[in-house]
Design an enzyme around this catalytic site. Structure first.
Site, PDB file in Angstrom:
ATOM      1  N   ASP A 297      26.082  31.206  33.148  1.00  0.00           N
ATOM      2  CA  ASP A 297      26.214  32.540  33.368  1.00  0.00           C
ATOM      3  C   ASP A 297      25.037  33.248  32.935  1.00  0.00           C
ATOM      4  O   ASP A 297      25.071  34.347  32.428  1.00  0.00           O
ATOM      5  CB  ASP A 297      27.592  33.014  32.568  1.00  0.00           C
ATOM      6  CG  ASP A 297      27.972  34.459  32.751  1.00  0.00           C
ATOM      7  OD1 ASP A 297      27.331  34.911  33.921  1.00  0.00           O
ATOM      8  OD2 ASP A 297      28.495  35.272  31.906  1.00  0.00           O
TER       9      ASP A 297
ATOM     10  N   LEU B 196      32.725  28.534  33.627  1.00  0.00           N
ATOM     11  CA  LEU B 196      32.065  27.724  34.608  1.00  0.00           C
ATOM     12  C   LEU B 196      30.661  27.485  34.075  1.00  0.00           C
ATOM     13  O   LEU B 196      29.896  28.430  33.529  1.00  0.00           O
ATOM     14  CB  LEU B 196      32.169  28.453  35.963  1.00  0.00           C
ATOM     15  CG  LEU B 196      33.376  28.576  36.578  1.00  0.00           C
ATOM     16  CD1 LEU B 196      33.033  29.390  37.913  1.00  0.00           C
ATOM     17  CD2 LEU B 196      33.599  27.171  37.138  1.00  0.00           C
TER      18      LEU B 196
ATOM     19  N   CYS C  96      47.402  40.694  41.254  1.00  0.00           N
ATOM     20  CA  CYS C  96      46.170  41.241  40.666  1.00  0.00           C
ATOM     21  C   CYS C  96      45.609  42.530  41.135  1.00  0.00           C
ATOM     22  O   CYS C  96      45.393  43.312  40.133  1.00  0.00           O
ATOM     23  CB  CYS C  96      45.050  40.250  40.652  1.00  0.00           C
ATOM     24  SG  CYS C  96      44.490  39.788  42.386  1.00  0.00           S
TER      25      CYS C  96
ATOM     26  N   CYS D 100      45.819  46.171  38.661  1.00  0.00           N
ATOM     27  CA  CYS D 100      44.321  46.844  38.115  1.00  0.00           C
ATOM     28  C   CYS D 100      44.603  48.294  38.007  1.00  0.00           C
ATOM     29  O   CYS D 100      44.424  48.945  38.816  1.00  0.00           O
ATOM     30  CB  CYS D 100      43.509  46.288  39.288  1.00  0.00           C
ATOM     31  SG  CYS D 100      41.862  46.914  38.383  1.00  0.00           S
TER      32      CYS D 100
ATOM     33  N   CYS E 250      35.545  48.193  37.266  1.00  0.00           N
ATOM     34  CA  CYS E 250      36.167  47.207  36.297  1.00  0.00           C
ATOM     35  C   CYS E 250      35.965  47.457  34.936  1.00  0.00           C
ATOM     36  O   CYS E 250      34.869  47.772  34.613  1.00  0.00           O
ATOM     37  CB  CYS E 250      35.402  45.764  36.811  1.00  0.00           C
ATOM     38  SG  CYS E 250      36.091  44.441  35.863  1.00  0.00           S
TER      39      CYS E 250
ATOM     40  N   SER F 145      35.935  45.513  32.316  1.00  0.00           N
ATOM     41  CA  SER F 145      35.055  44.461  31.749  1.00  0.00           C
ATOM     42  C   SER F 145      33.763  45.130  31.951  1.00  0.00           C
ATOM     43  O   SER F 145      32.749  45.323  30.830  1.00  0.00           O
ATOM     44  CB  SER F 145      34.992  43.426  32.327  1.00  0.00           C
ATOM     45  OG  SER F 145      36.113  42.721  31.930  1.00  0.00           O
TER      46      SER F 145
ATOM     47  N   ASP G 140      41.697  41.530  30.690  1.00  0.00           N
ATOM     48  CA  ASP G 140      42.288  40.207  31.140  1.00  0.00           C
ATOM     49  C   ASP G 140      43.452  40.501  32.178  1.00  0.00           C
ATOM     50  O   ASP G 140      44.183  39.642  32.592  1.00  0.00           O
ATOM     51  CB  ASP G 140      42.775  39.170  29.998  1.00  0.00           C
ATOM     52  CG  ASP G 140      41.746  38.664  29.399  1.00  0.00           C
ATOM     53  OD1 ASP G 140      40.841  38.284  29.892  1.00  0.00           O
ATOM     54  OD2 ASP G 140      41.966  38.409  28.094  1.00  0.00           O
TER      55      ASP G 140
ATOM     56  N   CYS H 109      43.998  41.163  35.464  1.00  0.00           N
ATOM     57  CA  CYS H 109      44.351  40.677  36.424  1.00  0.00           C
ATOM     58  C   CYS H 109      44.429  39.067  36.349  1.00  0.00           C
ATOM     59  O   CYS H 109      44.966  38.388  37.186  1.00  0.00           O
ATOM     60  CB  CYS H 109      43.061  40.706  37.606  1.00  0.00           C
ATOM     61  SG  CYS H 109      41.492  40.142  36.892  1.00  0.00           S
TER      62      CYS H 109
END
Length: 309
Positions: free
Chosen positions: A132, A167, A193, A197, A213, A215, A241, A243
């Site tokens: 990332d 990931l 989801c 939201c 979003c 985040s 968190d 979704c």
């Protein structure tokens, strides 16, 4: 035969280092993703994350990141916590991935060991590790490597463990037998989801307007949080968190076994007043090697102030 043997060695080493899943894709231009990425940027869904508009070709072509790239190895590393924070319903909330030590350090150290071990076992080959932190379309590569499918919230979903995982990738100049991509979408008609939201950030199936979003608003946005979001943040002080929490596939989430992801003991007893009265010194102590360093003390205080109305 060599390519099959390399795949076996790679997957065996990944398991030894604690990665939950490992998949391999051929390193090639992501043709299908190019128009999607272009359209997403044109819609300004990246908000003020200008860096996402940079290195367009690099995002789509792994050979521009690693000369002579032949394979992209995608890995999954679980972060689902045993204990959820906070315990009181009206306390401020923190995204689960940020409970412990910053994953960039933890996973990158593992990846460096992974690459070194592979070079010892296979022989000399070139490659780079990514967590990332570079223009790599990691969810798309993971899907191509058969590790899951992209959910309506745009996250990679895995049938065995949901989506609470990091990931990571190795892009290498070694030809390895690839895995078959997962073609099926197991979300079906579920829209949990999208419905959950609070800021309507999921604009359509698989497309998120990052500028809406939570985040993004609590971490990436450096300016004042727009008034439009007043009363919609549901007490998320860093990340969100929602979704993922409502996703039926996350009923398969298992507790992680990474000591570095355990929260600082001081954080376990954190209530609303602890967040409100936090000093720069406390922030530095409790979140010393945490992902919260990304928003900095001033950003965290801004978020708290906004949530208090």
């Amino acid at each position: 035969m060599k390519k099959d043997k390399y795949a076996q060695i790679i997957k065996s080493q990944a398991r030894l280092l604690g990665f939950d899943f490992c998949g391999i894709a051929k390193a090639e231009f992501l043709e299908e993703e190019a128009p999607k990425l272009e359209n997403w940027l044109k819609q300004n869904y990246h908000g003020k994350m200008a860096y996402l508009a940079n290195h367009f070709d690099k995002r789509l072509d792994p050979t521009q990141l690693v000369e002579g790239a032949k394979s992209v190895v995608s890995l999954i590393y679980n972060y689902y916590p045993e204990k959820k924070l906070p315990e009181a319903k009206d306390d401020f909330k923190l995204a689960k991935y940020a409970y412990g030590k910053d994953y960039h350090f933890v996973v990158k150290d593992k990846l460096k060991s992974f690459l070194a071990n592979l070079q010892l076992e296979i022989g000399d080959f070139g490659g780079r590790v990514f967590v990332d932190s570079a223009p790599v379309m990691e969810r798309q590569w993971a899907q191509k490597a058969g590790l899951g499918w992209l959910g309506k919230n745009s996250l990679l979903l895995n049938r065995e463990m949901g989506s609470f995982f990091f990931l990571a990738e190795l892009i290498i100049d070694l030809e390895v037998s690839p895995d078959a991509p997962l073609q099926k979408d197991y979300c079906g008609t579920c829209t949990k989801c999208i419905d959950a939201c609070p800021t309507d950030a999921i604009v359509k199936n698989g497309v998120v307007d990052a500028s809406k979003c939570i985040s993004y608003l609590t971490i990436e946005l450096k300016d004042a949080i727009p008034e439009d979001f007043r009363g919609k943040m549901e007490n998320w002080v860093f990340g969100c968190d929602i979704c993922q929490d409502v996703c039926p596939w996350n009923r398969f989430s298992q507790n992680h076994s990474e000591p570095e992801f355990l929260p600082n003991p001081e954080l376990l007893g954190f209530g609303k007043s602890d967040w409100q009265e936090m000093t720069a010194e406390t922030f530095g102590k409790v979140f010393k090697k945490s992902a919260l360093k990304r928003t900095k003390f001033e950003g965290l205080k801004r978020n708290i102030k906004f949530l208090e109305g």
